[in-house]
Scaffold this active site. Structure first.
Site, PDB file in Angstrom:
ATOM      1  N   GLU A   1       0.820  -1.214   0.000  1.00  0.00           N
ATOM      2  CA  GLU A   1       0.000   0.000   0.000  1.00  0.00           C
ATOM      3  C   GLU A   1       0.850   1.259   0.000  1.00  0.00           C
ATOM      4  O   GLU A   1       0.528   2.238  -0.665  1.00  0.00           O
ATOM      5  CB  GLU A   1      -0.937   0.009   1.210  1.00  0.00           C
TER       6      GLU A   1
ATOM      7  N   CYS B   1     -18.879  -3.206 -16.966  1.00  0.00           N
ATOM      8  CA  CYS B   1     -18.958  -2.664 -15.596  1.00  0.00           C
ATOM      9  C   CYS B   1     -20.153  -3.223 -14.836  1.00  0.00           C
ATOM     10  O   CYS B   1     -21.286  -3.192 -15.338  1.00  0.00           O
ATOM     11  CB  CYS B   1     -19.047  -1.147 -15.639  1.00  0.00           C
TER      12      CYS B   1
ATOM     13  N   CYS C   1     -25.340   4.130 -13.038  1.00  0.00           N
ATOM     14  CA  CYS C   1     -24.223   5.072 -13.204  1.00  0.00           C
ATOM     15  C   CYS C   1     -24.708   6.270 -13.997  1.00  0.00           C
ATOM     16  O   CYS C   1     -25.046   6.176 -15.174  1.00  0.00           O
ATOM     17  CB  CYS C   1     -23.055   4.400 -13.924  1.00  0.00           C
TER      18      CYS C   1
END
Length: 370
Positions: A43, A212, A218
């Site tokens: 990370e 997607c 969306c």
DNA sequence: AACTCGGGGTC
DNA sequence: GACCCAGAGTT
């Protein structure tokens, strides 16, 4: 600029989890270990750095520093050397400091809860959430660049993505998606799924909306121009600077390098003395003439940073201790911060990328000329 | 709230 | 070139 309708599409959590298991990324070397040390390291490396770049560093770093004890016990110089070329070198110093805190205050057991992680050096909200979600299934949301893009398209959010108020609100929305229906057992897949979605489907320039899982619901897709979100953020204009890198080189090829101050560009790294205007130009010429030295001036080499354009002027000065010129009189030299290094030895130090390239070329020049 | 910090991927 | 990338810390 007003905030968009905050009602989230339904079932986002479950859809992202299912999509990740079916179509997300699964082969990355830090995945599936459950080892918070490795997750943490990945990370930190991935902050403002693409996966393709991190892959070149991660395995080598883990091989050299196998656990938090090894990292905490290592000299900072070795950590910087392993980081050399990755950029944002403050990350490496904070990484090292964090390892020492984990050893001293947590007995070497890397914490996995958001609140404790958040207190550690170099770990902000998003990184703390990532580690807690991956390693403990804690219901906290990341908010990196990928997630920000996904969410702002989901809601067709016209606000400035860099504004603090926008970030705070996006975080509340992201947290809302998690708190609604998330189960701890699925938090890792969900978190990975958000990252994968932004990196492989909801990409910045050419999103693959047909692939997607959040297609229906969306608002950016419904508007027909998904790349219109997020709107570009305002940036300060880039400045240009000329830097002179003064390379003192002895006959045997050994060079003078010194450690830079811990703040600023290339903080804590080893480099030749750096001079800026006007000392780098007229000042350097005046000194050379006074000392009776001749230098080789290379044409400026462009080096682009995010916020600055550097023109690097390499000035190579043949150096002999017998010449009578004291090292302490050389412009930019900090005698107690430096040492003489052969190019081959110097490559084991934490070096800025252009300095590494120059020294590597010097090594190959000497070896090929024999 | 604005600024600072690298280097490279990608168009 | 321009823009961004699994952001955090400082001022």
């Amino acid at each position: 600029m007003t905030a968009p309708d905050p009602t989230p599409p339904s079932g986002v959590f479950a859809r992202v989890v299912a999509w990740q298991r079916r179509a997300g990324r699964h082969g990355l070397p830090w995945q599936g270990t459950g080892d918070p040390y490795r997750v943490w390291l990945s990370e930190i490396m991935l902050q403002q750095t693409q996966v393709a770049t991190v892959l070149r560093y991660y395995e080598r770093f883990v091989a050299r520093f196998a656990n938090v004890h090894a990292l905490a016990a290592a000299p900072l110089d070795e950590v910087l050397a392993a980081w050399s070329g990755l950029g944002y070198y403050r990350r490496a110093r904070l990484l090292h400091r964090c390892a020492q805190v984990v050893v001293q205050r947590h007995g070497g057991r890397f914490p996995c809860d958001f609140a404790t992680l958040r207190t550690l050096p170099g770990i902000g909200d998003s990184t703390a959430a990532a580690i807690a979600a991956f390693c403990a299934g804690e219901r906290v949301s990341i908010l990196d660049g990928n997630v920000r893009r996904v969410l702002m398209r989901l809601w067709a959010d016209d606000r400035d993505p860099a504004a603090v108020a926008t970030q705070r609100d996006l975080w509340a929305r992201a947290q809302g998606l998690v708190l609604a229906t998330a189960t701890p057992a699925d938090m890792a897949a969900y978190t990975q799924g958000l990252m994968d979605l932004g990196a492989t489907v909801c990409t910045r320039l050419r999103p693959h909306c047909d692939a997607c899982p959040l297609l229906d619901g969306c608002q950016a897709h419904r508007a027909g121009t998904p790349t219109a979100w997020p709107r570009p953020r305002a940036r300060a204009p880039r400045r240009t600077e000329r830097w002179w890198l003064l390379l003192l080189r002895r006959g045997d090829g050994v060079c003078w390098l010194q450690r830079r101050a811990s703040g600023g560009i290339w903080g804590g790294l080893w480099a030749p003395p750096v001079l800026t205007e006007p000392q780098g130009d007229q000042g350097l010429r005046a000194w050379l003439q006074r000392a009776g030295l001749t230098a080789i001036w290379a044409p400026p080499q462009p080096h682009a940073l995010t916020h600055r354009d550097l023109a690097l002027h390499w000035v190579v000065v043949p150096w002999t201790d017998a010449a009578g010129e004291a090292l302490a009189h050389v412009p930019g030299v900090l005698v107690d911060q430096g040492a003489w290094w052969s190019p081959a030895e110097a490559l084991a130090l934490g070096l800025p990328a252009p300095v590494r390239v120059w020294l590597a070329a010097a090594v190959s020049r000497t070896s090929s000329s024999r």
